[in-house]
Design a protein around this motif. Structure first.
Motif, PDB file in Angstrom:
ATOM      1  N   ARG A 192       0.425   3.252  -9.790  1.00  0.00           N
ATOM      2  CA  ARG A 192      -0.239   2.105  -9.182  1.00  0.00           C
ATOM      3  C   ARG A 192      -1.236   2.633  -8.162  1.00  0.00           C
ATOM      4  N   PRO A 193      -2.119   1.804  -7.621  1.00  0.00           N
ATOM      5  CA  PRO A 193      -3.060   2.322  -6.617  1.00  0.00           C
ATOM      6  C   PRO A 193      -2.320   2.994  -5.459  1.00  0.00           C
ATOM      7  N   TRP A 194      -2.753   4.207  -5.109  1.00  0.00           N
ATOM      8  CA  TRP A 194      -2.094   4.944  -4.034  1.00  0.00           C
ATOM      9  C   TRP A 194      -3.094   5.899  -3.405  1.00  0.00           C
ATOM     10  N   THR A 195      -2.736   6.399  -2.233  1.00  0.00           N
ATOM     11  CA  THR A 195      -3.604   7.315  -1.492  1.00  0.00           C
ATOM     12  C   THR A 195      -2.871   8.626  -1.235  1.00  0.00           C
ATOM     13  N   GLU A 242       0.840  -1.191   0.000  1.00  0.00           N
ATOM     14  CA  GLU A 242       0.000   0.000   0.000  1.00  0.00           C
ATOM     15  C   GLU A 242       0.879   1.246   0.000  1.00  0.00           C
ATOM     16  N   ALA A 281      -6.233   5.578 -10.257  1.00  0.00           N
ATOM     17  CA  ALA A 281      -5.498   4.827  -9.239  1.00  0.00           C
ATOM     18  C   ALA A 281      -5.401   5.560  -7.902  1.00  0.00           C
ATOM     19  N   CYS A 282      -5.895   6.808  -7.847  1.00  0.00           N
ATOM     20  CA  CYS A 282      -5.673   7.643  -6.670  1.00  0.00           C
ATOM     21  C   CYS A 282      -6.923   7.755  -5.799  1.00  0.00           C
ATOM     22  N   THR A 283      -6.723   7.565  -4.504  1.00  0.00           N
ATOM     23  CA  THR A 283      -7.750   7.866  -3.503  1.00  0.00           C
ATOM     24  C   THR A 283      -7.303   9.109  -2.751  1.00  0.00           C
TER      25      THR A 283
END
Length: 275
Positions: A246-249, A221, A269-271
């Motif tokens: 890649r998925p990231w916050t 994560e 991919a962004c929160t």
């Protein structure tokens, strides 16, 4: 027919004057874009201004001669050098915002976790909130994190080592990267000098961006901790685009203007989290 060319550009002196005016306006816009973004690429300028890359290169060459900008490989940066702030200078900025971001990040870390904490003032605040935890492993490149956790009996600290960057009190370079290839983590918390939705994380040196890229690769994560003053900013010319692919916050503060957050919210991919 009266023999006069009535096309958009005209001919003779009138047409040349119109072209010169358009070129002058275009170059003025280039200078303002560089001043706003810190750095721009030839391709981005050509696309946004509707001209060829060769035209942009000629514009950049002229503007460099005039001292309005400074050329880089593939683009340009502001002619005004922005010195990298020291760790002490950074620590005095956006204190309340960084504390809220650090509190949110620390709440995501549970007993038994292995986490990577980047060098920086916000990650140092995260580490401070972990001092009474137990069963944690913290991998870090930052002296701020090390100093916060040096006496934390329940936290195993792994320092990456490498070459010390005194201005930021963090380690980077090939030795830090080599150590990181032997490790993995559940979560990584990255800092940023600037953050752009298209280009990634902006830092003062390529050694820093290379290490951030690898940190993101070694964790499941990815969290980027950036107060609102960092959003859309490009104070330097080194970039780490990898963590944003890649998925990231993104964890930022509630002072972030909607127009600053919009480019990040549009990334699949962004929160985005505001605290």
């Amino acid at each position: 027919m009266d023999g006069v060319n009535r096309g958009s550009g005209g001919t003779g002196a009138h047409g040349a004057a119109a072209r010169r005016m358009r070129a002058a306006e275009r170059r003025d816009l280039i200078v303002r874009t560089v001043a706003s973004d810190g750095t721009v690429s030839v391709e981005d300028l050509a696309s946004s201004l509707g001209v060829t890359p060769s035209t942009i290169r000629r514009d950049l060459a002229l503007l460099t001669e005039q001292g309005a900008i400074a050329r880089t490989y593939g683009g340009a940066i502001t002619a005004q050098h922005v010195p990298e702030p020291s760790l002490g200078q950074r620590a005095a900025l956006a204190v309340a915002e960084k504390e809220r971001i650090a509190a949110w990040a620390a709440d995501r870390i549970a007993s038994g976790d292995t986490v990577i904490l980047d060098a920086g003032t916000t990650t140092g605040r995260v580490a401070r909130r972990l001092r009474t935890r137990t069963g944690l492993t913290v991998i870090t490149s930052g002296l701020t994190v090390l100093l916060e956790l040096r006496d934390a009996a329940g936290v195993e600290v792994v320092l990456l080592g490498g070459t010390l960057r005194r201005v930021s009190q963090g380690f980077a370079g090939p030795l830090a990267e080599l150590a990181l290839t032997r490790l993995s983590a559940g979560k990584v918390f990255l800092g940023a000098d600037g953050l752009d939705a298209r280009r990634g994380i902006c830092e003062a040196s390529l050694a820093q961006t290379a290490l951030k890229e690898l940190m993101a690769e070694r964790a499941r994560e990815v969290y980027v901790l950036a107060d609102s003053s960092k959003l859309g900013q490009a104070p330097f010319t080194a970039w780490a685009p990898g963590p944003l692919r890649r998925p990231w916050t993104l964890v930022t503060d509630t002072g972030a203007a909607p127009e600053r957050l919009a480019p990040f919210r549009e990334l699949p991919a962004c929160t985005v989290v505001t605290v």
